[in-house]
Design a protein around this motif. Structure first.
Motif, short mmCIF file in Angstrom:
data_model
loop_
_atom_site.label_atom_id
_atom_site.label_comp_id
_atom_site.label_asym_id
_atom_site.label_seq_id
_atom_site.Cartn_x
_atom_site.Cartn_y
_atom_site.Cartn_z
N VAL A 37 47.06 34.14 15.66
CA VAL A 37 47.29 32.77 16.14
C VAL A 37 46.32 32.48 17.28
O VAL A 37 45.77 31.38 17.39
N SER A 38 46.10 33.47 18.11
CA SER A 38 45.11 33.39 19.18
C SER A 38 44.70 34.81 19.54
O SER A 38 45.42 35.77 19.25
N ALA A 39 43.54 34.94 20.15
CA ALA A 39 43.05 36.27 20.56
C ALA A 39 41.98 36.10 21.63
O ALA A 39 41.25 35.09 21.64
N THR A 40 41.90 37.06 22.53
CA THR A 40 40.92 37.01 23.61
C THR A 40 40.32 38.39 23.84
O THR A 40 40.95 39.41 23.54
N VAL A 41 39.13 38.39 24.38
CA VAL A 41 38.46 39.64 24.74
C VAL A 41 39.01 40.14 26.07
O VAL A 41 39.21 39.36 27.01
N GLN A 42 39.28 41.45 26.14
CA GLN A 42 39.74 42.08 27.36
C GLN A 42 38.67 43.07 27.84
O GLN A 42 37.98 43.68 27.03
N ALA A 43 38.56 43.21 29.16
CA ALA A 43 37.54 44.09 29.73
C ALA A 43 38.06 44.69 31.03
O ALA A 43 38.86 44.07 31.73
N PRO A 44 37.60 45.90 31.39
CA PRO A 44 38.00 46.51 32.66
C PRO A 44 37.52 45.67 33.84
O PRO A 44 36.35 45.30 33.90
N THR A 45 38.43 45.36 34.75
CA THR A 45 38.10 44.49 35.89
C THR A 45 38.43 45.20 37.19
O THR A 45 39.51 45.77 37.35
N SER A 46 37.50 45.16 38.14
CA SER A 46 37.69 45.77 39.45
C SER A 46 37.90 44.67 40.48
O SER A 46 37.14 43.70 40.54
N ILE A 47 38.94 44.83 41.28
CA ILE A 47 39.26 43.86 42.33
C ILE A 47 38.71 44.34 43.67
O ILE A 47 38.93 45.49 44.06
N VAL A 48 38.00 43.47 44.36
CA VAL A 48 37.43 43.80 45.67
C VAL A 48 38.34 43.25 46.76
O VAL A 48 38.68 42.07 46.75
N GLY A 49 38.73 44.11 47.67
CA GLY A 49 39.58 43.70 48.78
C GLY A 49 39.64 44.78 49.83
O GLY A 49 39.19 45.91 49.61
N SER A 50 40.16 44.47 51.01
CA SER A 50 40.30 45.47 52.07
C SER A 50 41.42 45.06 53.01
O SER A 50 42.06 44.03 52.83
N ALA A 121 34.68 33.86 48.20
CA ALA A 121 33.92 33.68 49.44
C ALA A 121 33.04 32.44 49.40
O ALA A 121 32.20 32.30 48.52
N VAL A 122 33.29 31.53 50.34
CA VAL A 122 32.43 30.37 50.56
C VAL A 122 32.02 30.41 52.03
O VAL A 122 32.87 30.62 52.90
N ARG A 123 30.76 30.25 52.28
CA ARG A 123 30.28 30.37 53.66
C ARG A 123 31.06 29.45 54.59
O ARG A 123 31.20 28.25 54.34
N GLY A 124 31.60 30.05 55.65
CA GLY A 124 32.40 29.31 56.61
C GLY A 124 33.88 29.35 56.34
O GLY A 124 34.68 28.93 57.19
N SER A 125 34.29 29.87 55.16
CA SER A 125 35.71 29.94 54.82
C SER A 125 36.34 31.20 55.41
O SER A 125 35.66 32.16 55.76
N PHE A 126 37.67 31.21 55.48
CA PHE A 126 38.41 32.37 55.97
C PHE A 126 39.08 33.07 54.81
O PHE A 126 39.74 32.42 53.98
N LEU A 127 38.93 34.38 54.76
CA LEU A 127 39.58 35.20 53.74
C LEU A 127 40.57 36.12 54.42
O LEU A 127 40.20 36.88 55.32
N GLY A 128 41.83 36.04 54.02
CA GLY A 128 42.86 36.86 54.65
C GLY A 128 42.82 38.30 54.16
O GLY A 128 42.39 38.59 53.05
N ASN A 129 43.27 39.21 55.02
CA ASN A 129 43.32 40.60 54.62
C ASN A 129 44.38 40.81 53.54
O ASN A 129 45.42 40.16 53.52
N GLY A 130 44.07 41.70 52.60
CA GLY A 130 44.99 41.97 51.50
C GLY A 130 44.86 41.01 50.34
O GLY A 130 45.52 41.21 49.31
N SER A 131 44.05 40.00 50.46
CA SER A 131 43.89 39.04 49.36
C SER A 131 42.80 39.50 48.40
O SER A 131 41.97 40.34 48.74
N GLN A 132 42.83 38.96 47.19
CA GLN A 132 41.77 39.27 46.22
C GLN A 132 40.54 38.46 46.59
O GLN A 132 40.52 37.25 46.51
N MET A 133 39.50 39.17 47.00
CA MET A 133 38.31 38.51 47.49
C MET A 133 37.25 38.32 46.40
O MET A 133 36.43 37.41 46.47
#
Length: 245
Positions: A37-50, A121-133
């Protein structure tokens, strides 16, 4: 009736019988496969955060861009990091980011060869700790997960290792095999999710057609339990051998 007319008659009868048999085998084959009925491609994904957030001061890549392991993604200035350094804490760099203690900055890096699936990340933006960056989709292994609505009898004919075909957005066919089957209930009705593995999805020439969540069509071969299963397989093997399938 002359012998020539008799030969024509029998030739016509044999020809019609062969045509009927061929059409029956094709029909039987059609009954032995099912499309998603539907199908999608799946791939290994790495999340960057700190554990440190901050204000983005520089960006080096764009979403969708190809990257290599260790390539810079963006840099941010962290007040929390500066406070920790002032309190005598000395955090260390990792594979995902480099820390400059003297400047109080963190430069995030790609953790795999692949492409940038998302970048917060957008220049001038704030990224919180623990969030998916950022999210990096790695090169290499690809699978397809197809959503099927099956009758109970058809569900019982799906087998691990069964042949499958994947129709890419450009209508190109890629072959694969069934590597997983899962049934869930959606809206009170059973839905079958089939995982298909295929080495063909890793072909660099298909990179733009096999990105994460690319919509495709999955066709799975069901176990043939009919009395024509033997002749069907023999005929289809012959057609494959001579390049007609």
């Amino acid at each position: 009736m002359t012998w020539i007319n008799r030969l024509k008659l029998w030739g016509g009868i044999l020809g019609i019988a062969a045509l009927v048999f061929a059409l029956t085998v094709v029909f039987n084959q059609r009954q032995s496969q099912v499309a998603s009925v539907s199908a999608t491609v799946q791939a290994p994904t790495s999340i960057v955060g700190s554990s440190y957030g901050g204000v983005v001061t520089d960006t080096y890549v764009e979403p969708g861009e190809k990257v290599k392991t260790g390539q810079k993604l963006f840099t941010l200035s962290s007040v929390q990091l500066q406070q920790d350094v002032g309190n005598g804490i000395r955090p260390v760099s990792t594979d995902a980011y480099d820390i400059d203690l003297s400047k109080g900055t963190i430069t995030y890096k790609s953790v795999a060869d692949g492409y940038v699936a998302s970048l917060g990340a957008v220049r001038g933006s704030f990224l919180g700790n623990g969030s998916q960056m950022a999210a990096i989709v790695a090169d290499g292994q690809r699978t397809v997960i197809g959503r099927f609505v099956l009758e109970p009898i058809d569900y019982g004919r799906i087998e691990h290792g069964a042949s499958a075909r994947i129709v890419l957005p450009n209508n190109q066919l890629v072959t694969g095999t069934v590597s997983g089957v899962q049934v869930v209930t959606e809206g009170g009705a059973p839905v079958t999710y089939v995982t298909i593995s295929s080495d063909g999805l890793t072909d660099p020439a298909l990179a733009n057609l096999t990105r994460l969540d690319t919509p495709v069509t999955a066709i799975v071969e069901l176990r043939d339990d009919g009395w024509l299963s033997g002749p069907s397989e023999t005929m289809l093997a012959f057609l494959t051998k001579i390049g007609l399938r």
